[in-house]
Write a protein that holds these residues in place. Sequence first.
Motif, short mmCIF file in Angstrom:
data_model
loop_
_atom_site.label_atom_id
_atom_site.label_comp_id
_atom_site.label_asym_id
_atom_site.label_seq_id
_atom_site.Cartn_x
_atom_site.Cartn_y
_atom_site.Cartn_z
N TYR A 9 0.83 -1.19 0.00
CA TYR A 9 0.00 0.00 0.00
C TYR A 9 0.87 1.25 0.00
CZ TYR A 9 -3.26 -3.46 1.85
OH TYR A 9 -4.00 -4.58 2.04
N SER B 270 -4.38 -0.59 4.60
CA SER B 270 -3.75 -1.68 5.31
C SER B 270 -4.40 -1.90 6.65
CB SER B 270 -2.28 -1.38 5.51
OG SER B 270 -2.15 -0.31 6.43
N ILE B 271 -3.94 -2.91 7.35
CA ILE B 271 -4.44 -3.20 8.69
C ILE B 271 -4.30 -1.98 9.60
CG2 ILE B 271 -3.91 -4.53 10.76
CD1 ILE B 271 -5.35 -6.22 8.93
N THR B 272 -3.18 -1.29 9.45
CA THR B 272 -2.97 -0.10 10.28
C THR B 272 -4.06 0.93 10.03
OG1 THR B 272 -0.60 -0.48 10.11
CG2 THR B 272 -1.31 1.65 10.95
N PHE C 138 -9.23 2.17 16.45
CA PHE C 138 -9.32 1.19 17.53
C PHE C 138 -8.10 1.38 18.43
CE2 PHE C 138 -12.05 -0.32 14.42
CZ PHE C 138 -12.72 -1.46 14.78
N PRO C 139 -8.22 2.22 19.43
CA PRO C 139 -7.03 2.56 20.22
C PRO C 139 -6.31 1.34 20.79
CG PRO C 139 -8.89 3.93 20.83
CD PRO C 139 -9.42 2.86 19.92
N LEU D 153 -4.21 -1.01 17.82
CA LEU D 153 -3.22 -0.44 16.92
C LEU D 153 -2.02 -1.36 16.81
CD1 LEU D 153 -3.61 2.21 15.45
CD2 LEU D 153 -2.04 3.25 17.08
N PRO D 154 -1.65 -1.79 15.61
CA PRO D 154 -0.54 -2.73 15.45
C PRO D 154 0.77 -2.16 16.01
CG PRO D 154 -1.78 -2.58 13.42
CD PRO D 154 -2.31 -1.51 14.32
N VAL D 155 1.49 -3.01 16.74
CA VAL D 155 2.82 -2.61 17.22
C VAL D 155 3.90 -3.49 16.60
CG1 VAL D 155 1.98 -1.72 19.41
CG2 VAL D 155 2.70 -4.11 19.26
N LYS D 156 3.50 -4.60 16.01
CA LYS D 156 4.50 -5.51 15.46
C LYS D 156 3.82 -6.41 14.44
CE LYS D 156 5.88 -9.09 17.80
NZ LYS D 156 6.56 -10.18 18.55
N SER D 157 4.58 -6.87 13.47
CA SER D 157 4.04 -7.78 12.48
C SER D 157 5.09 -8.85 12.18
CB SER D 157 3.68 -6.99 11.22
OG SER D 157 3.32 -7.86 10.16
N ASP D 158 4.72 -10.10 12.38
CA ASP D 158 5.62 -11.19 12.04
C ASP D 158 5.29 -11.68 10.65
OD1 ASP D 158 6.88 -11.17 14.50
OD2 ASP D 158 5.48 -12.61 15.38
N GLN E 283 1.34 -13.59 7.46
CA GLN E 283 1.40 -12.37 8.27
C GLN E 283 0.60 -12.53 9.56
OE1 GLN E 283 -0.99 -9.13 6.80
NE2 GLN E 283 0.57 -7.62 7.34
N ALA F 191 -0.92 -3.90 21.00
CA ALA F 191 -0.30 -3.72 22.32
C ALA F 191 -0.68 -4.87 23.25
CB ALA F 191 -0.72 -2.39 22.92
N ASN F 192 0.20 -5.12 24.19
CA ASN F 192 -0.05 -6.12 25.23
C ASN F 192 -0.26 -7.54 24.68
OD1 ASN F 192 0.07 -4.21 27.42
ND2 ASN F 192 -1.87 -3.44 26.61
N PHE G 154 6.22 1.40 24.11
CA PHE G 154 5.54 1.28 22.82
C PHE G 154 4.74 -0.01 22.76
CE2 PHE G 154 5.49 -0.16 18.38
CZ PHE G 154 4.77 0.89 17.83
N MET G 155 5.36 -1.11 23.17
CA MET G 155 4.69 -2.40 23.10
C MET G 155 3.48 -2.47 24.03
SD MET G 155 6.16 -4.03 20.78
CE MET G 155 6.20 -5.83 20.75
N GLU G 156 3.46 -1.61 25.05
CA GLU G 156 2.32 -1.59 25.97
C GLU G 156 1.27 -0.56 25.55
OE1 GLU G 156 4.21 -0.80 29.63
OE2 GLU G 156 5.29 -2.72 29.67
N GLY G 157 1.54 0.11 24.46
CA GLY G 157 0.56 1.07 23.98
C GLY G 157 0.64 2.42 24.65
N ARG H 159 2.44 5.95 21.31
CA ARG H 159 1.65 5.59 20.13
C ARG H 159 2.17 6.30 18.89
NH1 ARG H 159 -3.01 3.38 21.20
NH2 ARG H 159 -4.09 4.46 19.52
N PRO I 48 4.70 0.54 13.03
CA PRO I 48 5.40 -0.50 12.30
C PRO I 48 4.79 -0.65 10.90
CG PRO I 48 3.80 -1.49 13.75
CD PRO I 48 3.75 -0.01 14.02
N ASP J 93 2.63 -4.55 6.54
CA ASP J 93 2.49 -5.34 5.32
C ASP J 93 3.79 -5.51 4.55
OD1 ASP J 93 -0.34 -5.93 5.35
OD2 ASP J 93 -0.59 -3.77 5.21
N SER K 19 10.65 -12.61 8.77
CA SER K 19 11.09 -11.22 8.69
C SER K 19 11.96 -10.91 9.89
CB SER K 19 9.88 -10.28 8.64
OG SER K 19 9.11 -10.40 9.82
#
Lengths: 248, 248
Positions: free
Chosen positions: A95, A171-173, A179-180, A183-188, A217, A222-223, B28-31, B34, B82, B85, B243
Amino acid sequence: MEFVEEPVERMDESPAYQKLARTLHNQFMEGKLRPGDRLPPELEICETFGLSRITVRQALAILVEQGLLRREQGRGTFVVGPRVDGGVFVIPDFYEEMRLRGRPTIAPLITAKLVMITSIPAEKLGIVQGEPAIYLERVLSGEDEPLVFDRKYILYNPARPLLEAELGEGSITDLFREFPDWLPVKSDLYLTVTTLSSREAELLQSTPGKPAFCIEQLVWAANDLRVAWGWMVYRGDRFGFPSMTRPI
Amino acid sequence: MEFVEEPVERMDESPAYQKLARTLHNQFMEGKLRPGDRLPPELEICETFGLSRITVRQALAILVEQGLLRREQGRGTFVVGPRVDGGVFVIPDFYEEMRLRGRPTIAPLITAKLVMITSIPAEKLGIVQGEPAIYLERVLSGEDEPLVFDRKYILYNPARPLLEAELGEGSITDLFREFPDWLPVKSDLYLTVTTLSSREAELLQSTPGKPAFCIEQLVWAANDLRVAWGWMVYRGDRFGFPSMTRPI
DNA sequence: AAGTGGTCTAGACCACCCT
DNA sequence: GGGTGGTCTAGACCACTTT
């Protein structure tokens, strides 16, 4: 009438640490610094170039980051040879890439429905079988042709159902922007290779059996909450990726 | 009798810049941090954590390198979301990888001959058509099965002909270890996807039409000399790549 | 003991952005 | 003009490796 601004030669205006990094890099490219060689001690480099130690270390850090140098505490700094048979490949966000090229992605929905989740996606998302989830299929197009087939399971949020209009864009983001807690923080990601099924070939206007990249993907919020899982199929006849070479 | 050394909790012994980087990363990982948020000014972070500015900058540099932060001169330091995609994939040096796993690569020669070079490899290597070059085919095996098919054109050096025994072992770097002027300094790779031809399938003990990774490779020595060109075919049913996620 | 890289400080000036 | 990050200095002490 307009004047074209002449590009100024900025070589000599760049910071000292960049100049030093370039100098050492050039010496390597000319064969003057060879794999296995030990660099002079940092303090000696400081004297040679008339720089403070911090500045010298800043230059060396760039070259270490590039993989050209390796530091060993108590021993010295050594020149490392390049890894010729392996490399680092960047597969950019599709995207984002299309947006940068000024060709916004068109991603018409093929399928979008609420499903009772089955064992595999349930396990991937870490939820119980039979819970509801959104199942989504899209074809991402750029430059007037279908390029990527995207298939995803998305966590269902009863408090804020997603609209069909939202699912077809971005995208997903982008999807989770409001959606507080999601919110994506990481993507494997996991990169494999596959051949197109007849359905995929039809949707991508290609031929069954043709090779394609496949990227699995898993998206984390978070959390340690997993919010989406799926995979994307990239047409092999439209994608290829150069290895990354970091500029000095 | 032997004692197993208890792993010591080193969290608190690590350098200040690493602790700070971890702290911010965790937030960041705990939100709590942001995407879009602006960090406090560096001097304020210095006060908050009781650190000098250089140490704070060292921590921030790690997170910038990771892609978590973006600095803007004159404006501030901002949290970046992050890229869900897209990502960075490392395809390791196959020989090196097998060596690390304690399974030395077996690479029996399929073909090794001196050829008059034709147009495509000539162009890639930057030499004239009809000049001699070494043409080489190998199957790289690890863990008792064929995994990669390697095909290369190598510049011919009349002053120091390569022996058959040398061609069957190791990477290009190993091969050129005693050619001071041909030591690789850079390798350009290009990643694509393909399906196995019947010949490749036979050599790799697989099935024609199966998908595979293909990595085109151009090897550079000092002073812009191109010393080898070819490509490697990786069995798709044996390779997949996660990745990269850089550890804090 | 000597030499090397690893970490850290206090302070300075500059370049860029915003108001 | 005031605030921000970008660059740079001189000097200190520590941890690790080698002799």
